[in-house]
Design an enzyme around this catalytic site. Structure first.
Site, short mmCIF file in Angstrom:
data_model
loop_
_atom_site.label_atom_id
_atom_site.label_comp_id
_atom_site.label_asym_id
_atom_site.label_seq_id
_atom_site.Cartn_x
_atom_site.Cartn_y
_atom_site.Cartn_z
N GLU A 140 15.01 -15.05 0.24
CA GLU A 140 15.38 -16.07 1.22
C GLU A 140 14.50 -17.31 1.10
O GLU A 140 14.83 -18.37 1.63
CB GLU A 140 15.24 -15.52 2.64
CG GLU A 140 16.23 -14.42 2.99
CD GLU A 140 15.93 -13.76 4.33
OE1 GLU A 140 16.63 -12.81 4.69
OE2 GLU A 140 14.97 -14.21 5.01
N ASP A 186 0.84 -1.20 0.00
CA ASP A 186 0.00 0.00 0.00
C ASP A 186 0.87 1.25 0.00
O ASP A 186 1.89 1.32 0.69
CB ASP A 186 -0.88 -0.03 1.26
CG ASP A 186 -1.90 1.09 1.30
OD1 ASP A 186 -2.75 1.13 0.40
OD2 ASP A 186 -1.83 1.93 2.23
#
Length: 561
Positions: free
Chosen positions: A271, A220
């Protein structure tokens, strides 16, 4: 017929749709506004168990992923975009265990899960902000936010003349006389992203949800995090002037250094196997959008160009060409959206007449219609729905990912008649009714033809549903082969087989026709004109409305395979 080609970048061509690491490149993503989707506990607010109960429905649509608007603890000062705790679920809509069960059900059905993250501001009930208010000026607790002394001899004036996006001053005074910045509602204090603790805490939040199986994030206000608040602070006029330059020089929006934040986020995403993905809500100039979509950043950025476009073949062709070129240059894939939780639904926008003083912005026309009055546009609902169906079918044929807002698959119109005392959007209250706000697209969904809340809940709905909702309900459309729901299901399920790579070839037809081919020999034809047209050769695979004597009527799209 002459054809021209729009080719993807080498990187894009080498990553076909369906590959585990790049599923998002051509995904159909269904946006759920959780509080308005399905309520199972009778508190008139949609909940996570409600979403879990509707997973078979979501699977039947043919989508690839679900995007969840905020579900975090919140006072709902801005529909959940005022977050009290980024690593929990609002008790009114569930628990973390409910979230895990929903995530498992979606993944078992083969659907990915994207969640909203709101990094520009917290709520004023967040533990950090409560600590800031209880701490002295200049304290580490206040440095997580943006506090300033006021102007004037006694500091009683806001530090600047900046205006908040929801109206009024962008500054709010606290008891000890300082002011804090809120670019949206006063209940949404802006975070200080120059503070290392803020950066690190969001990295923890990204890992928290990724560890719970979240596949991606919708970011957002992605263009608002980095700010230059060095003295002297600019005036509103100076901000407006720098914003027009689109060069990263604005003190508050779309600064180049925001991408340093997202480079850190990308390291976290990578990751995981497959890497987590993200899409930026960045209301920036088209020339600035590519950096948000960079493979070293978030990976994708919303383009809202079709959402802002008139029903015009020239506009659609220009927008599609431009955005595919941007995607090629950035190595990302484009995103397409016609409706979401912030705008008047496109089935209504496309049916609104122009009015005096209208400058061609359909979003503004929608706002005028909501206000009513003698100068308001008039709505032809049948025309709007016909064009909405055609636009959606065209959008779903494009290379890239398509975002679908809950209820548009039912052909829902905007709910215009909501009593003022039932409204919840801060836009309405901050503008003192000068704008009606966004409640009309957030009214809870109709699942059944009748009942107290049309199947959304056994008790009621947090926003009033109109009597005509029953005719647009899932129950009413399930068995109708010509319904909008049936159209979405046919198109989305067919899209899985037809969408094989990210190329598009334009076909030059009459000016009022938008026509392109996709790999494998299938083609999409949209008639923007006022007369039926003859279709090119091929079998009609899906069409947005009935053909007339084998010809494609106005405001209609067909796929031919």
């Amino acid at each position: 017929m002459r054809t021209t080609s729009t080719q993807p970048s080498t990187a894009a061509a080498a990553q076909p749709a369906g590959d585990g690491a790049t599923w998002w490149r051509q995904a159909a993503v269904y946006q759920i506004y959780p509080r308005s989707f399905a309520d199972t506990d009778g508190n008139e607010i949609g909940d996570l168990k409600g979403i879990t109960s509707r997973v078979p429905y979501l699977k039947s649509l043919g989508i690839d992923a679900v995007w969840l608007s905020p579900f975090y603890p919140s006072a709902l000062a801005d529909g959940g975009y005022d977050v009290d705790d980024y690593r929990d679920v609002d008790p009114k809509i569930g628990t973390l265990a409910d979230f895990d069960a929903m995530s498992a059900a979606l993944h078992e059905a083969g659907l990915k899960l994207i969640v909203d993250i709101v990094p520009n501001h917290t709520s004023d009930r967040h533990e950090w902000f409560r600590e800031a208010l209880a701490s002295p000026k200049g304290s580490p607790a206040r440095d997580r936010y943006i506090f300033r002394d006021g102007a004037g001899s006694d500091g009683s004036l806001p530090p600047t003349d900046w205006e908040a996006n929801f109206g009024g001053s962008a500054w709010q005074r606290v008891d000890d006389g300082q002011w804090y910045l809120h670019l949206f509602a006063p209940e949404q204090p802006d975070l200080n992203w120059n503070n290392r603790e803020v950066c690190d805490d969001f990295l923890t939040t990204l890992r928290f949800w990724s560890d719970r199986g979240v596949d991606g994030f919708r970011v957002d206000v992605a263009h608002g995090l980095a700010k230059d608040l060095s003295d002297p602070l600019p005036t509103k006029a100076m901000l407006d002037e720098s914003n027009d330059r689109h060069d990263g020089s604005n003190a508050l929006w779309d600064r180049d250094d925001v991408h340093e934040i997202y480079a850190e986020w990308r390291k976290v995403f990578n990751e995981y196997d497959p890497p987590r993905t993200a899409v930026a809500e960045a209301w920036v100039h088209a020339d600035r959008r590519a950096r948000y979509a960079s493979p070293d950043g978030l990976g994708q950025a919303f383009n809202f160009d079709l959402l802002e476009a008139e029903w015009s073949p020239d506009e659609f062709r220009t927008i599609i060409t431009k955005n595919l070129a941007e995607a090629r240059d950035s190595g990302a894939s484009s995103t397409w959206v016609l409706s979401n939780h912030d705008v008047v639904r496109h089935a209504t926008r496309y049916g609104l007449t122009s009015v005096a003083g209208d400058h061609g912005d359909p979003r503004e026309r929608g706002k005028q219609w909501l206000l009513g009055g003698d100068d308001a546009p008039t709505l032809d609902g049948a025309l709007g729905l016909r064009r909405a169906r055609a636009a959606t079918l065209l959008m779903l044929a494009l290379p890239g990912s398509a975002y679908i807002y809950q209820g548009e698959e039912l052909g829902l119109q905007e709910v215009g008649e909501i009593p003022d005392d039932a409204r919840a959007d801060p836009v309405f209250f901050r503008s003192r009714g000068a704008e009606k706000g966004r409640d009309g697209c957030r009214v809870p969904l109709p699942w059944t033809r009748d009942g107290r809340a049309f199947g959304f809940s056994d008790t009621g709905a947090h926003l009033p549903q109109p009597s005509w909702f029953g005719a647009y309900s899932v129950e009413a459309e399930e068995s109708d082969l010509e319904s909008t729901l049936a159209l979405y299901r046919r198109a989305l399920n067919l899209r899985h087989r037809l969408q094989t790579d990210e190329t598009l070839n334009w076909v030059d037809d009459a000016p009022e026709v938008v026509h392109f081919t996709r790999p494998g020999g299938w083609r999409c034809v949209t008639n923007f004109g006022s007369e039926p047209i003859t279709l090119p050769g091929g079998d009609v695979a899906v069409v947005s409305g009935p053909l007339r004597a084998g010809m494609l009527p106005p405001d209609t799209t067909a796929w031919l395979a």
